[in-house]
Design a protein around this motif. Structure first.
Motif, PDB file in Angstrom:
ATOM      1  N   GLU A  20       0.834  -1.208   0.000  1.00 44.11           N
ATOM      2  CA  GLU A  20       0.000   0.000   0.000  1.00 44.11           C
ATOM      3  C   GLU A  20       0.867   1.256   0.000  1.00 44.11           C
ATOM      4  N   ARG A  21       0.285   2.346  -0.499  1.00 40.53           N
ATOM      5  CA  ARG A  21       0.937   3.663  -0.443  1.00 40.53           C
ATOM      6  C   ARG A  21      -0.002   4.633   0.259  1.00 40.53           C
ATOM      7  N   HIS A  22       0.587   5.433   1.149  1.00 43.84           N
ATOM      8  CA  HIS A  22      -0.203   6.384   1.935  1.00 43.84           C
ATOM      9  C   HIS A  22       0.417   7.773   1.795  1.00 43.84           C
ATOM     10  N   PRO A  23      -0.399   8.802   1.548  1.00 45.59           N
ATOM     11  CA  PRO A  23       0.147  10.153   1.461  1.00 45.59           C
ATOM     12  C   PRO A  23       0.637  10.614   2.836  1.00 45.59           C
ATOM     13  N   ILE A  24       1.750  11.335   2.853  1.00 40.20           N
ATOM     14  CA  ILE A  24       2.287  11.901   4.094  1.00 40.20           C
ATOM     15  C   ILE A  24       2.637  13.359   3.853  1.00 40.20           C
ATOM     16  N   ARG A  25       2.640  14.135   4.932  1.00 38.62           N
ATOM     17  CA  ARG A  25       3.003  15.555   4.834  1.00 38.62           C
ATOM     18  C   ARG A  25       3.535  16.024   6.175  1.00 38.62           C
ATOM     19  N   ARG A  26       4.082  17.225   6.163  1.00 37.36           N
ATOM     20  CA  ARG A  26       4.660  17.823   7.362  1.00 37.36           C
ATOM     21  C   ARG A  26       3.695  17.701   8.545  1.00 37.36           C
ATOM     22  N   GLY A  27       4.224  17.253   9.678  1.00 35.58           N
ATOM     23  CA  GLY A  27       3.433  17.111  10.887  1.00 35.58           C
ATOM     24  C   GLY A  27       2.922  15.702  11.132  1.00 35.58           C
ATOM     25  N   ASP A  28       2.978  14.851  10.130  1.00 37.59           N
ATOM     26  CA  ASP A  28       2.512  13.472  10.310  1.00 37.59           C
ATOM     27  C   ASP A  28       3.481  12.684  11.178  1.00 37.59           C
ATOM     28  N   MET A  29       2.930  11.799  11.997  1.00 40.03           N
ATOM     29  CA  MET A  29       3.712  10.877  12.810  1.00 40.03           C
ATOM     30  C   MET A  29       3.290   9.464  12.445  1.00 40.03           C
ATOM     31  N   ILE A  30       4.265   8.595  12.239  1.00 41.49           N
ATOM     32  CA  ILE A  30       3.995   7.240  11.773  1.00 41.49           C
ATOM     33  C   ILE A  30       4.717   6.260  12.688  1.00 41.49           C
ATOM     34  N   ALA A  31       4.010   5.240  13.165  1.00 42.19           N
ATOM     35  CA  ALA A  31       4.614   4.201  13.990  1.00 42.19           C
ATOM     36  C   ALA A  31       4.680   2.905  13.196  1.00 42.19           C
ATOM     37  N   CYS A  32       5.811   2.226  13.279  1.00 38.64           N
ATOM     38  CA  CYS A  32       6.000   0.947  12.598  1.00 38.64           C
ATOM     39  C   CYS A  32       6.490  -0.080  13.622  1.00 38.64           C
ATOM     40  N   PRO A  33       5.580  -0.932  14.106  1.00 41.15           N
ATOM     41  CA  PRO A  33       6.023  -1.970  15.039  1.00 41.15           C
ATOM     42  C   PRO A  33       6.851  -3.027  14.325  1.00 41.15           C
ATOM     43  N   PRO A  34       7.632  -3.805  15.068  1.00 39.03           N
ATOM     44  CA  PRO A  34       8.405  -4.870  14.435  1.00 39.03           C
ATOM     45  C   PRO A  34       7.473  -5.866  13.745  1.00 39.03           C
ATOM     46  N   SER A  35       7.835  -6.277  12.557  1.00 40.79           N
ATOM     47  CA  SER A  35       7.017  -7.243  11.819  1.00 40.79           C
ATOM     48  C   SER A  35       7.830  -7.783  10.648  1.00 40.79           C
ATOM     49  N   GLY A  36       7.165  -8.414   9.712  1.00 37.65           N
ATOM     50  CA  GLY A  36       7.841  -9.050   8.593  1.00 37.65           C
ATOM     51  C   GLY A  36       7.768  -8.234   7.321  1.00 37.65           C
ATOM     52  N   PRO A  37       8.071  -8.885   6.179  1.00 40.88           N
ATOM     53  CA  PRO A  37       8.127  -8.181   4.894  1.00 40.88           C
ATOM     54  C   PRO A  37       6.787  -7.592   4.458  1.00 40.88           C
ATOM     55  N   GLU A  38       5.685  -8.077   5.010  1.00 38.69           N
ATOM     56  CA  GLU A  38       4.377  -7.535   4.641  1.00 38.69           C
ATOM     57  C   GLU A  38       4.219  -6.078   5.074  1.00 38.69           C
ATOM     58  N   SER A  39       5.060  -5.615   5.996  1.00 39.43           N
ATOM     59  CA  SER A  39       4.971  -4.212   6.410  1.00 39.43           C
ATOM     60  C   SER A  39       6.291  -3.474   6.184  1.00 39.43           C
ATOM     61  N   ALA A  40       7.074  -3.938   5.220  1.00 33.43           N
ATOM     62  CA  ALA A  40       8.294  -3.211   4.851  1.00 33.43           C
ATOM     63  C   ALA A  40       7.889  -1.802   4.438  1.00 33.43           C
ATOM     64  N   HIS A  41       8.677  -0.811   4.828  1.00 33.74           N
ATOM     65  CA  HIS A  41       8.278   0.570   4.558  1.00 33.74           C
ATOM     66  C   HIS A  41       9.391   1.350   3.859  1.00 33.74           C
ATOM     67  N   GLN A  42       8.932   2.358   3.129  1.00 32.58           N
ATOM     68  CA  GLN A  42       9.832   3.215   2.354  1.00 32.58           C
ATOM     69  C   GLN A  42       9.167   4.578   2.229  1.00 32.58           C
ATOM     70  N   PHE A  43       9.967   5.628   2.333  1.00 33.63           N
ATOM     71  CA  PHE A  43       9.459   6.982   2.126  1.00 33.63           C
ATOM     72  C   PHE A  43       9.807   7.423   0.716  1.00 33.63           C
ATOM     73  N   ILE A  44       8.838   8.043   0.045  1.00 36.83           N
ATOM     74  CA  ILE A  44       9.022   8.481  -1.335  1.00 36.83           C
ATOM     75  C   ILE A  44       8.671   9.962  -1.419  1.00 36.83           C
TER      76      ILE A  44
END
Length: 108
Positions: A20-44
């Motif tokens: 999935e892709r989610h829009p982000i902008r200044r002021g956003d806070m994102i939490a990523c708990p430990p998990s597997g490849p299904e929640s691999a994350h990247q900022f674009i």
């Protein structure tokens, strides 16, 4: 694996989380708990002119095992106590899935 938290300081873009892709902008806070490849994350950064600046905070548990599903790689990072010079010692390794050798290979 470490828990991570990100705070978007400047700019806007997308965060890829698994498929999935989610829009982000200044002021956003994102939490990523430990998990597997299904929640691999990247900022674009989706801006042609502005930088995307993100502050990253992590639990820094060592050793850390990380999966890079796009490349089929994994990484291991471990911190050891300081050496004789007082500086911390690190171990870093990046490997590819399925490319392992026997522990005793070459030591016969």
């Amino acid at each position: 694996m470490n828990e991570e938290m990100f705070f978007v300081l400047e700019g806007e873009g997308e965060m890829r989380l698994g498929d999935e892709r989610h829009p982000i902008r200044r002021g956003d806070m994102i939490a990523c708990p430990p998990s597997g490849p299904e929640s691999a994350h990247q900022f674009i950064n989706t801006s042609e002119t502005d930088e995307l600046k993100v502050l990253s905070v992590s639990t820094r548990t060592t050793p850390e095992f990380v999966e890079y599903p796009d490349a089929g790689n994994f990484g291991i990072v471990a911190e050891f106590g300081p050496g004789a010079d007082g500086k911390p010692r690190m171990f870093r390794y990046v490997g590819r899935d399925g490319e392992s050798r026997d522990d005793w290979e070459g030591n016969e």
